[in-house]
Write a protein that holds these residues in place. Sequence first.
Motif, mmCIF file in Angstrom:
data_model
loop_
_atom_site.group_PDB
_atom_site.id
_atom_site.type_symbol
_atom_site.label_atom_id
_atom_site.label_comp_id
_atom_site.label_asym_id
_atom_site.label_seq_id
_atom_site.Cartn_x
_atom_site.Cartn_y
_atom_site.Cartn_z
ATOM 1 N N ALA A 146 0.497 12.053 -4.677
ATOM 2 C CA ALA A 146 -0.535 12.334 -5.378
ATOM 3 C C ALA A 146 0.387 12.151 -6.772
ATOM 4 O O ALA A 146 1.386 12.977 -7.212
ATOM 5 C CB ALA A 146 -1.193 13.582 -5.290
ATOM 6 N N GLY A 147 -0.200 11.615 -7.856
ATOM 7 C CA GLY A 147 0.063 11.503 -9.232
ATOM 8 C C GLY A 147 1.366 10.890 -9.195
ATOM 9 O O GLY A 147 2.152 11.025 -10.137
ATOM 10 N N ALA A 148 1.729 9.778 -8.173
ATOM 11 C CA ALA A 148 2.850 8.930 -8.401
ATOM 12 C C ALA A 148 2.855 7.932 -9.543
ATOM 13 O O ALA A 148 1.900 7.352 -9.853
ATOM 14 C CB ALA A 148 3.068 8.286 -6.737
ATOM 15 N N PRO A 149 4.160 7.898 -10.153
ATOM 16 C CA PRO A 149 4.110 6.865 -11.185
ATOM 17 C C PRO A 149 3.771 5.439 -11.007
ATOM 18 O O PRO A 149 3.875 4.954 -9.802
ATOM 19 C CB PRO A 149 5.623 7.155 -11.718
ATOM 20 N N ALA A 150 3.580 4.746 -11.888
ATOM 21 C CA ALA A 150 3.069 3.131 -11.849
ATOM 22 C C ALA A 150 4.088 2.523 -11.065
ATOM 23 O O ALA A 150 3.704 1.843 -10.200
ATOM 24 C CB ALA A 150 2.649 2.907 -13.061
ATOM 25 N N GLU A 151 5.474 2.728 -11.134
ATOM 26 C CA GLU A 151 6.344 2.206 -10.459
ATOM 27 C C GLU A 151 6.203 2.212 -8.990
ATOM 28 O O GLU A 151 6.601 1.260 -8.291
ATOM 29 C CB GLU A 151 7.783 2.456 -11.091
ATOM 30 N N ALA A 152 6.195 3.492 -8.583
ATOM 31 C CA ALA A 152 5.825 3.839 -7.230
ATOM 32 C C ALA A 152 4.744 3.140 -6.638
ATOM 33 O O ALA A 152 4.822 2.663 -5.540
ATOM 34 C CB ALA A 152 6.085 5.398 -6.909
ATOM 35 N N LYS A 153 3.800 3.070 -7.170
ATOM 36 C CA LYS A 153 2.332 2.608 -6.916
ATOM 37 C C LYS A 153 2.816 1.093 -6.789
ATOM 38 O O LYS A 153 2.241 0.481 -5.654
ATOM 39 C CB LYS A 153 1.259 2.874 -7.861
ATOM 40 N N ALA A 154 3.183 0.406 -7.701
ATOM 41 C CA ALA A 154 3.354 -0.989 -7.546
ATOM 42 C C ALA A 154 4.175 -1.465 -6.438
ATOM 43 O O ALA A 154 4.256 -2.289 -5.703
ATOM 44 C CB ALA A 154 4.056 -1.526 -9.064
ATOM 45 N N ALA A 155 5.377 -0.415 -6.207
ATOM 46 C CA ALA A 155 6.208 -0.956 -5.163
ATOM 47 C C ALA A 155 5.737 -0.647 -3.894
ATOM 48 O O ALA A 155 5.856 -1.314 -2.616
ATOM 49 C CB ALA A 155 7.490 0.041 -5.156
ATOM 50 N N GLN A 156 4.583 0.351 -3.707
ATOM 51 C CA GLN A 156 3.902 0.602 -2.379
ATOM 52 C C GLN A 156 2.797 -0.832 -2.261
ATOM 53 O O GLN A 156 2.878 -0.919 -1.047
ATOM 54 C CB GLN A 156 3.065 1.970 -2.351
ATOM 55 N N GLU A 157 2.199 -1.202 -3.321
ATOM 56 C CA GLU A 157 1.348 -2.152 -2.891
ATOM 57 C C GLU A 157 2.218 -3.484 -2.824
ATOM 58 O O GLU A 157 1.629 -4.437 -2.323
ATOM 59 C CB GLU A 157 0.567 -2.393 -4.241
ATOM 60 N N ALA A 158 3.235 -3.746 -3.138
ATOM 61 C CA ALA A 158 4.101 -4.738 -2.863
ATOM 62 C C ALA A 158 4.564 -5.015 -1.591
ATOM 63 O O ALA A 158 4.529 -6.013 -0.751
ATOM 64 C CB ALA A 158 5.476 -4.853 -3.774
ATOM 65 N N LYS A 159 4.660 -3.802 -0.951
ATOM 66 C CA LYS A 159 4.720 -3.764 0.641
ATOM 67 C C LYS A 159 3.382 -4.113 1.541
ATOM 68 O O LYS A 159 3.497 -5.033 2.418
ATOM 69 C CB LYS A 159 5.228 -2.444 1.055
ATOM 70 N N VAL A 160 2.285 -3.683 0.853
ATOM 71 C CA VAL A 160 1.008 -4.199 1.323
ATOM 72 C C VAL A 160 1.146 -5.709 1.430
ATOM 73 O O VAL A 160 0.466 -6.581 2.221
ATOM 74 C CB VAL A 160 -0.010 -3.514 0.687
ATOM 75 N N ILE A 161 1.183 -6.340 0.284
ATOM 76 C CA ILE A 161 1.099 -7.690 0.200
ATOM 77 C C ILE A 161 2.139 -8.382 0.920
ATOM 78 O O ILE A 161 2.004 -9.260 1.621
ATOM 79 C CB ILE A 161 1.398 -8.042 -1.497
ATOM 80 N N GLU A 162 3.290 -7.875 1.140
ATOM 81 C CA GLU A 162 4.346 -8.420 2.109
ATOM 82 C C GLU A 162 3.992 -8.504 3.518
ATOM 83 O O GLU A 162 4.221 -9.427 4.146
ATOM 84 C CB GLU A 162 5.741 -7.642 1.938
ATOM 85 N N LEU A 163 3.324 -7.310 3.696
ATOM 86 C CA LEU A 163 2.729 -7.211 5.278
ATOM 87 C C LEU A 163 1.642 -8.323 5.275
ATOM 88 O O LEU A 163 1.520 -8.909 6.390
ATOM 89 C CB LEU A 163 2.216 -5.938 5.570
#
Length: 289
Positions: A146-163
Amino acid sequence: MTHPEYILTLSCLDQRGIVHRVSGFLAEHGCNIIDSAQFGDAESRLFFMRVHFSLEDGGISDLLLRADFAELAATMQLDWELRDARYKPRVMLMVSKIGHCLNDLLFRYKSGLLPVEIPAIVSNHMDFYQLAASYNIPFHHLPLAAGAPAEAKAAQEAKVIELMGTHQVDLVVLARYMQILSPQLCTALKGKAINIHHSFLPSFKGAKPYAQAHHRGVKLIGATAHFVTGDLDEGPIIEQDVERVDHSMDAETLSAIGRDVECVVLARAVKWFVEHRILQNGDKTVVFK
């Protein structure tokens, strides 16, 4: 002998002779129409069509069928897709800590009621890894504090796109995935991601919506399935349904009824998508049921 089957979907500016020319093309190429539906929108002046047909002429190859239809489509300026009707689309499910929609979709999949393959389940929590294992589906835990910085959110979503790329995903279903997607991910998922949310009259947002609804004495509880866009819960609507409730029901009962409606509405939307029954019409959809 089993003949190959196809589903053709198309849209274009409305004009005379569309059905005649498309059906004539199919007849000339040894195809038999199994079912067909069409709709002309007077407001947008667009025409939409879905045709399920079998190719019965063994002398016509898949390559020739597509090449010849591309020529016809060019003369009519059609926006079209021709798909193998027996192909099971690959669907990735995303969930957080509320599992009724996930459980319902998995049951329908396992029972053969939903003609899909599910190569992955993604979650920002670990709650449903055992449920995924019981269906022998890989579970990917992609935490996001919760409240993760934009960089962490972008990294997590990059993994979604990779999957999505790794598993050649055709559709992403947000089965109560309680994270707001970034504009970048919404763009990447355009036209191939479905979300579900509750619908109340009046509208209640934020924490404990069913408690809010109970406090205001709502008489209808509903759910909306829609395509994901950058506008939260405002993408083109695919399906909606409601159930009547009354003063005798407490907040827990309203929540249980809401869960049932959400499951049914989301399952319908997913089924219609994988059967290629949904065509987008601007901010709306045409659904050939």
